[in-house]
Design a protein around this motif. Structure first.
Motif, PDB file in Angstrom:
ATOM      1  N   VAL A 367      60.600  22.561  30.572  1.00 26.66           N
ATOM      2  CA  VAL A 367      60.572  21.128  30.265  1.00 26.66           C
ATOM      3  C   VAL A 367      61.899  20.513  30.714  1.00 26.66           C
ATOM      4  O   VAL A 367      62.975  20.954  30.287  1.00 26.66           O
ATOM      5  N   GLN A 368      61.810  19.513  31.576  1.00 27.25           N
ATOM      6  CA  GLN A 368      63.019  18.883  32.130  1.00 27.25           C
ATOM      7  C   GLN A 368      63.572  17.845  31.145  1.00 27.25           C
ATOM      8  O   GLN A 368      62.804  17.230  30.399  1.00 27.25           O
ATOM      9  N   PRO A 369      64.901  17.633  31.152  1.00 30.07           N
ATOM     10  CA  PRO A 369      65.480  16.603  30.278  1.00 30.07           C
ATOM     11  C   PRO A 369      64.834  15.243  30.532  1.00 30.07           C
ATOM     12  O   PRO A 369      64.621  14.864  31.687  1.00 30.07           O
ATOM     13  N   GLY A 370      64.504  14.560  29.444  1.00 28.95           N
ATOM     14  CA  GLY A 370      63.920  13.221  29.551  1.00 28.95           C
ATOM     15  C   GLY A 370      62.420  13.229  29.783  1.00 28.95           C
ATOM     16  O   GLY A 370      61.774  12.178  29.770  1.00 28.95           O
ATOM     17  N   GLU A 371      61.822  14.397  29.958  1.00 27.28           N
ATOM     18  CA  GLU A 371      60.379  14.465  30.239  1.00 27.28           C
ATOM     19  C   GLU A 371      59.556  14.229  28.954  1.00 27.28           C
ATOM     20  O   GLU A 371      60.025  14.492  27.848  1.00 27.28           O
ATOM     21  N   ARG A 372      58.341  13.719  29.148  1.00 29.50           N
ATOM     22  CA  ARG A 372      57.401  13.617  28.014  1.00 29.50           C
ATOM     23  C   ARG A 372      56.253  14.562  28.289  1.00 29.50           C
ATOM     24  O   ARG A 372      55.496  14.359  29.231  1.00 29.50           O
ATOM     25  N   LEU A 373      56.166  15.580  27.458  1.00 32.06           N
ATOM     26  CA  LEU A 373      55.139  16.600  27.671  1.00 32.06           C
ATOM     27  C   LEU A 373      54.161  16.553  26.504  1.00 32.06           C
ATOM     28  O   LEU A 373      54.573  16.532  25.341  1.00 32.06           O
ATOM     29  N   ALA A 374      52.874  16.511  26.837  1.00 32.66           N
ATOM     30  CA  ALA A 374      51.865  16.556  25.766  1.00 32.66           C
ATOM     31  C   ALA A 374      51.232  17.942  25.783  1.00 32.66           C
ATOM     32  O   ALA A 374      50.961  18.494  26.848  1.00 32.66           O
ATOM     33  N   ILE A 375      51.042  18.501  24.584  1.00 33.61           N
ATOM     34  CA  ILE A 375      50.346  19.799  24.509  1.00 33.61           C
ATOM     35  C   ILE A 375      48.993  19.530  23.868  1.00 33.61           C
ATOM     36  O   ILE A 375      48.920  18.950  22.780  1.00 33.61           O
ATOM     37  N   VAL A 376      47.918  19.910  24.571  1.00 31.32           N
ATOM     38  CA  VAL A 376      46.585  19.711  23.994  1.00 31.32           C
ATOM     39  C   VAL A 376      45.881  21.057  23.909  1.00 31.32           C
ATOM     40  O   VAL A 376      46.264  22.021  24.560  1.00 31.32           O
ATOM     41  N   GLY A 377      44.854  21.105  23.100  1.00 32.92           N
ATOM     42  CA  GLY A 377      44.107  22.350  22.945  1.00 32.92           C
ATOM     43  C   GLY A 377      43.291  22.297  21.677  1.00 32.92           C
ATOM     44  O   GLY A 377      43.560  21.488  20.785  1.00 32.92           O
ATOM     45  N   THR A 378      42.322  23.177  21.590  1.00 35.90           N
ATOM     46  CA  THR A 378      41.464  23.183  20.406  1.00 35.90           C
ATOM     47  C   THR A 378      42.217  23.754  19.214  1.00 35.90           C
ATOM     48  O   THR A 378      43.293  24.326  19.370  1.00 35.90           O
ATOM     49  N   SER A 379      41.622  23.604  18.044  1.00 38.36           N
ATOM     50  CA  SER A 379      42.264  24.102  16.833  1.00 38.36           C
ATOM     51  C   SER A 379      42.447  25.621  16.920  1.00 38.36           C
ATOM     52  O   SER A 379      41.548  26.342  17.340  1.00 38.36           O
ATOM     53  N   GLY A 380      43.635  26.082  16.553  1.00 36.60           N
ATOM     54  CA  GLY A 380      43.908  27.525  16.573  1.00 36.60           C
ATOM     55  C   GLY A 380      44.367  28.031  17.926  1.00 36.60           C
ATOM     56  O   GLY A 380      44.568  29.232  18.119  1.00 36.60           O
ATOM     57  N   ALA A 381      44.547  27.108  18.893  1.00 33.40           N
ATOM     58  CA  ALA A 381      44.941  27.533  20.248  1.00 33.40           C
ATOM     59  C   ALA A 381      46.390  28.013  20.291  1.00 33.40           C
ATOM     60  O   ALA A 381      46.783  28.710  21.223  1.00 33.40           O
ATOM     61  N   LYS A 383      49.166  25.725  19.423  1.00 28.08           N
ATOM     62  CA  LYS A 383      50.053  24.589  19.718  1.00 28.08           C
ATOM     63  C   LYS A 383      51.209  24.517  18.699  1.00 28.08           C
ATOM     64  O   LYS A 383      52.367  24.421  19.079  1.00 28.08           O
ATOM     65  N   SER A 384      50.857  24.604  17.405  1.00 24.35           N
ATOM     66  CA  SER A 384      51.899  24.497  16.374  1.00 24.35           C
ATOM     67  C   SER A 384      52.843  25.688  16.446  1.00 24.35           C
ATOM     68  O   SER A 384      54.046  25.558  16.208  1.00 24.35           O
ATOM     69  N   THR A 385      52.302  26.834  16.767  1.00 21.03           N
ATOM     70  CA  THR A 385      53.147  28.027  16.868  1.00 21.03           C
ATOM     71  C   THR A 385      54.150  27.848  17.998  1.00 21.03           C
ATOM     72  O   THR A 385      55.342  28.129  17.841  1.00 21.03           O
ATOM     73  N   LEU A 386      53.668  27.330  19.128  1.00 24.53           N
ATOM     74  CA  LEU A 386      54.577  27.092  20.261  1.00 24.53           C
ATOM     75  C   LEU A 386      55.634  26.060  19.865  1.00 24.53           C
ATOM     76  O   LEU A 386      56.812  26.214  20.196  1.00 24.53           O
ATOM     77  N   ALA A 387      55.201  25.037  19.096  1.00 23.34           N
ATOM     78  CA  ALA A 387      56.152  24.004  18.664  1.00 23.34           C
ATOM     79  C   ALA A 387      57.254  24.626  17.803  1.00 23.34           C
ATOM     80  O   ALA A 387      58.425  24.283  17.928  1.00 23.34           O
ATOM     81  N   ARG A 388      56.877  25.556  16.930  1.00 27.29           N
ATOM     82  CA  ARG A 388      57.873  26.220  16.068  1.00 27.29           C
ATOM     83  C   ARG A 388      58.860  27.036  16.903  1.00 27.29           C
ATOM     84  O   ARG A 388      60.041  27.084  16.613  1.00 27.29           O
ATOM     85  N   ALA A 547      50.222  20.023  28.957  1.00 31.48           N
ATOM     86  CA  ALA A 547      50.025  21.478  28.924  1.00 31.48           C
ATOM     87  C   ALA A 547      48.770  21.733  28.107  1.00 31.48           C
ATOM     88  O   ALA A 547      48.643  21.228  26.987  1.00 31.48           O
ATOM     89  N   VAL A 548      47.827  22.471  28.660  1.00 25.39           N
ATOM     90  CA  VAL A 548      46.577  22.721  27.938  1.00 25.39           C
ATOM     91  C   VAL A 548      46.586  24.170  27.449  1.00 25.39           C
ATOM     92  O   VAL A 548      46.816  25.101  28.230  1.00 25.39           O
ATOM     93  N   MET A 549      46.353  24.339  26.147  1.00 27.15           N
ATOM     94  CA  MET A 549      46.357  25.698  25.577  1.00 27.15           C
ATOM     95  C   MET A 549      44.966  26.101  25.137  1.00 27.15           C
ATOM     96  O   MET A 549      44.194  25.280  24.644  1.00 27.15           O
ATOM     97  N   GLU A 550      44.681  27.381  25.333  1.00 26.84           N
ATOM     98  CA  GLU A 550      43.411  27.930  24.853  1.00 26.84           C
ATOM     99  C   GLU A 550      43.662  29.355  24.388  1.00 26.84           C
ATOM    100  O   GLU A 550      44.229  30.164  25.154  1.00 26.84           O
ATOM    101  N   ALA A 551      43.288  29.645  23.162  1.00 27.47           N
ATOM    102  CA  ALA A 551      43.406  30.998  22.607  1.00 27.47           C
ATOM    103  C   ALA A 551      44.756  31.643  22.902  1.00 27.47           C
ATOM    104  O   ALA A 551      44.848  32.787  23.347  1.00 27.47           O
ATOM    105  N   GLY A 552      45.837  30.896  22.650  1.00 26.30           N
ATOM    106  CA  GLY A 552      47.184  31.464  22.783  1.00 26.30           C
ATOM    107  C   GLY A 552      47.707  31.534  24.202  1.00 26.30           C
ATOM    108  O   GLY A 552      48.750  32.131  24.450  1.00 26.30           O
ATOM    109  N   GLU A 553      46.986  30.931  25.155  1.00 28.73           N
ATOM    110  CA  GLU A 553      47.476  30.959  26.534  1.00 28.73           C
ATOM    111  C   GLU A 553      47.608  29.544  27.069  1.00 28.73           C
ATOM    112  O   GLU A 553      46.875  28.639  26.648  1.00 28.73           O
ATOM    113  N   LEU A 554      48.560  29.399  28.001  1.00 29.06           N
ATOM    114  CA  LEU A 554      48.720  28.106  28.662  1.00 29.06           C
ATOM    115  C   LEU A 554      47.800  28.135  29.876  1.00 29.06           C
ATOM    116  O   LEU A 554      48.069  28.850  30.844  1.00 29.06           O
ATOM    117  N   VAL A 555      46.699  27.394  29.811  1.00 29.95           N
ATOM    118  CA  VAL A 555      45.709  27.540  30.876  1.00 29.95           C
ATOM    119  C   VAL A 555      45.835  26.460  31.951  1.00 29.95           C
ATOM    120  O   VAL A 555      45.337  26.643  33.070  1.00 29.95           O
TER     121      VAL A 555
END
Ligand code: ATP
Length: 588
Positions: A367-381, A383-388, A547-555
């Protein structure tokens, strides 16, 4: 049964108790010495009683005046003993209060010193039970047990020595009859520690079940899980009850056994002493004195028995309070400093909550400085774990998450929050002044900076507070949800991190609160790197990259246009949303 916190072993508890005694050794020496004097004074009364009997038996012209003098002596020594015992208890109770405070402070210090990544995974019910019930039991025991046990021990020791010196044969006879007491105590102590540990553990488990049921009441109701929760509570209650009954059963055996055993020395000395006196080996006065000494022994021994019983429970609580020292902090205290640059790099990051299953499988992301990155994905993918991981609240078990080349989780808390802050919908307002609530983020912030931070998030409510920044929140003044969220966002402004991670910061707020919070949030986001877990496709659309996540992977990773034209996971979601714009919400 859910995961329990560690419990200190007997050697650790012993070492901690010795440390506590040593920390206040002046008081301990004082209790023992003053008590010794009290016990010595207590021995004189029965001895004088024996002399009175022998004097009366011997007869003579001045028998009455001699008896009066002896009786007056007994009275004086009884008063001296009472005064010294009162003084010893006073020193003891003060010692107990100081030590109890020390134990509580130690517990609090250890809890607060736990890194968030460790603290977040601790069973809350157990932690609360240790900090409240167990700490109170330990405090109560220190307050009363230490002085009373020391008083009883010294007193019992003096009585035993006195009866042996008075007449060794009678003394040994009395001591032999005490074997029953020793056997009862030994039998009990062997069984009591596991029994009391079980009582505490099942109690904590029950607290956990009740607390989690209350917390998730709405979900339970929605999913119709009432029956299941009722069964879980019932089973926790049954376990707690049977653990308590087990501990109670031990007491019902101990006390009758001990009561009978305590009466035996007096009976033994009366029988043997009677025979010896009849044969002229000892005087009647000596037999009476020895009997009174052994009768007096019942008092301190009884006290010791009661405390031995209570100390088992308290020992288990002490082991639970001290057990916090054994929580592995998982890593040495971070001392690293951030390297140059604000670039966030995630390389081959794997993470698991439990040892058996990875929930992130080799994430690579830059992630570059100043960038806006959205992480999307189904529940349990994941996302929150990556955020932590990005916020340094957890560290990957393989791979790395770095800021400017330094592992994020290695940064000391103060430095970490200058770089990256995770904003969730969980905010906390402390029962404190507005000023101190804000200064958590920057302890040396001036009032002007605090006003500016509140102004930046649109916290106009400050003007309505009776004492401005000095207003105590929680007493007569409470903040509504949006205002509390604004206060926590003002903290972010003060911390001034270059990167913000948003995880459901407004997802579950009511629309009015969400609108106010989003306005405040927009002011906070300006000019920073933003990584947002997007629950609306519109949020993802507005980001620089997705960034799209599915089942613990960045797809998938790319701009909105790139991903839409690729027509894979994100492209399909976008397409279906366009077909039904009402389904804008991602996930649950
Ligand atoms: P959501 O959008 O529903 O919050 P998510 O994409 O943020 O989902 P995570 O919360 O990161 O997903 O969860 C990823 C996986 O890790 C899920 O299978 C979840 O069950 C599991 N998980 C999350 N938190 C824990 C925890 N504290 N202990 C064990 N497993 C957990």
């Amino acid at each position: 049964m859910s995961r329990q916190l560690p419990i200190a072993g007997t050697p650790e508890v012993r070492a901690a108790a010795l440390r506590d005694l040593r920390a206040d050794r002046g008081a301990v020496v004082g209790i023992v010495c003053v008590n010794g004097l009290a016990a010595a004074a207590g021995l004189v009364g029965p001895w004088l009683l024996g002399r009175i009997i022998d004097t009366i038996q011997a007869g003579g012209s001045d028998v009455l005046s001699r008896v009066d003098r002896l009786a007056f002596g007994a009275l004086v020594f009884t008063i001296v003993q009472t005064t010294l015992t009162w003084w010893a208890l006073k020193i003891g109770y003060r010692f107990g209060e100081r030590t109890a405070a020390r134990v509580r402070e130690r517990f609090l210090k250890r809890t607060l010193a736990l890194p968030p990544r460790v603290a977040d995974h601790l069973p809350t019910g157990d932690l609360i039970a240790r900090g409240s019930t167990d700490a109170s039991v330990v405090a109560m025991t220190l307050r009363y047990a230490v002085p009373e046990v020391l008083v009883a021990l010294v007193h019992a020791l003096f009585l035993v020595v006195a009866v042996v010196i008075l007449d060794p044969l009678l003394g040994l006879c009395g001591l032999a009859c005490l074997i029953g007491v020793a056997a009862a105590v030994r039998w009990y102590v062997r069984r009591a520690r596991p029994a009391y540990l079980a009582v505490a553990a099942t109690g904590a488990e029950l607290a956990d079940v009740v607390a989690s049921t209350a917390k998730g009441a709405r979900t339970i109701e929605l999913l119709g899980l009432e029956q299941r929760r009722a069964q879980a509570t019932e089973s926790a209650v049954t376990q707690a009850r049977s653990a308590r009954l087990g501990a109670l059963w031990l007491r019902t055996v101990l006390f009758p056994w001990a009561d009978v055993s305590l009466a035996l020395p007096v009976v033994g000395v009366l029988l043997v002493g009677g025979a010896l006196q009849a044969n002229g080996v000892v005087s009647l006065g000596v037999v009476v004195t020895a009997t009174v000494y052994l009768r007096q022994l019942v008092g301190p021994l009884d006290t010791l028995m009661v405390w031995i019983e209570q100390l088992q429970g308290a020992g288990a609580s002490y082991a639970r309070v001290e057990g916090l020292a054994d929580i592995p902090s998982e890593e040495p205290q971070p001392t690293t400093h951030a390297g140059a640059g604000d670039r966030i790099q995630v390389s081959n990051a794997h993470y698991s909550y439990t040892d058996d299953r990875d929930v992130l499988h080799g994430i690579d992301l830059s992630v570059q400085p100043g960038e806006r990155l959205a992480i999307v994905g189904t529940s349990g993918a994941g996302k929150s774990t990556l955020a932590r991981l990005l916020a340094g609240l957890d560290r990957p078990h393989t791979g790395s998450v770095t800021i400017g080349g330094t592992p994020v989780a290695d940064l000391p808390p103060d430095e970490l929050r200058e770089h990256v802050v995770l904003i969730t919908q969980d905010h906390h307002v402390f029962h404190d002044t507005v000023r101190d609530n804000l200064r958590i983020a920057r302890p040396n912030a001036t009032d002007e900076e605090l006003y500016a931070a509140l102004d930046a998030v649109g916290a106009a409510w400050l003007n309505d507070l009776p004492d401005g920044l000095d207003t105590q929140i929680g007493d007569d003044t409470s903040l509504d949800g949006a205002s509390a969220q604004q206060l926590s966002l003002a903290r972010v402004v003060l911390a001034d991190p270059h990167t913000l991670i948003l995880d459901e910061a407004t997802a579950q707020l009511d629309p009015r609160t969400a609108r106010r919070t989003e306005q405040s949030l927009a002011a906070v986001l300006r000019g920073r790197t933003v990584i947002a877990i997007a629950h609306r496709l519109q949020t993802a659309h507005d980001a620089d990259r997705i960034a799209v996540m599915e089942a613990g992977e960045l797809v998938e990773l790319g701009t909105h246009d790139e991903l839409v034209s690729a027509g894979r996971v994100y492209g399909k979601l976008w397409k279906s949303w366009h077909a039904q714009p009402d389904e804008n919400q991602l996930g649950p």
